[in-house]
Design a protein around this motif. Sequence first.
Motif, short mmCIF file in Angstrom:
data_model
loop_
_atom_site.label_atom_id
_atom_site.label_comp_id
_atom_site.label_asym_id
_atom_site.label_seq_id
_atom_site.Cartn_x
_atom_site.Cartn_y
_atom_site.Cartn_z
N ALA A 108 0.83 -1.20 0.00
CA ALA A 108 0.00 0.00 0.00
C ALA A 108 0.87 1.25 0.00
CB ALA A 108 -0.93 0.00 1.21
N ASN A 109 1.97 1.21 0.72
CA ASN A 109 2.89 2.36 0.76
C ASN A 109 3.49 2.62 -0.61
OD1 ASN A 109 4.16 4.48 2.16
ND2 ASN A 109 6.04 3.26 2.33
N ILE A 110 3.87 1.55 -1.31
CA ILE A 110 4.42 1.69 -2.68
C ILE A 110 3.37 2.31 -3.59
CG2 ILE A 110 5.16 0.39 -4.72
CD1 ILE A 110 6.52 -1.59 -2.72
N LEU A 111 2.13 1.79 -3.53
CA LEU A 111 1.05 2.35 -4.34
C LEU A 111 0.79 3.81 -4.00
CD1 LEU A 111 -1.53 -0.60 -4.43
CD2 LEU A 111 0.02 0.15 -6.27
N ALA A 171 -7.34 2.57 1.41
CA ALA A 171 -6.58 2.91 2.62
C ALA A 171 -7.50 2.94 3.84
CB ALA A 171 -5.90 4.27 2.43
N THR A 172 -8.68 3.48 3.69
CA THR A 172 -9.63 3.55 4.80
C THR A 172 -10.04 2.14 5.23
OG1 THR A 172 -10.46 5.69 4.04
CG2 THR A 172 -11.88 4.44 5.53
N GLU A 173 -10.34 1.28 4.27
CA GLU A 173 -10.73 -0.10 4.56
C GLU A 173 -9.58 -0.84 5.25
OE1 GLU A 173 -13.15 -3.55 4.70
OE2 GLU A 173 -13.61 -1.44 4.42
N PHE A 174 -8.36 -0.65 4.75
CA PHE A 174 -7.18 -1.31 5.35
C PHE A 174 -7.04 -0.87 6.81
CE2 PHE A 174 -2.71 -1.24 6.57
CZ PHE A 174 -2.37 -2.57 6.38
#
Length: 133
Positions: free
Chosen positions: A89-92, A103-106
């Motif tokens: 997620a950070n790479i994206l 991001a919110t769901e994660f």
Amino acid sequence: MGNSYPSKDRLSAPKIRRFELRLSEPELQQFLQLEKSLGISRADIVRIRVLKNSANMLVNAKELMKQLDGIGAKLGRSGNNINQLARHANILHNQGLLSQSVATEFNSLLGHYITVQRELEKIIRQIIRQMKS
């Protein structure tokens, strides 16, 4: 959690009466195995089971520890998966490809995981305290 074992006062009280129990050979072998796996005497097994209400269960400590170890391993793998997802997620995010909804769901799922993990830790500590008493 209620204590399923007799109080220390009752266990240390003088034993002046004798109780005889007749078993078949298979029952005796099963009883000896139970004594070995629980790590308590046959007399204490009978006292606990008979005097503390048959609804209370004796705990097979070896099996419980095996199960708790398995749960710990699963939690560890889940934590590793979360770390991998966070890195991805950070790479994206750095590439501008991460949507806000993902991001919110994660974050929501991670918060739930942490809540469940903390509750599990509390329960495990209670089990350990119960086994010591």
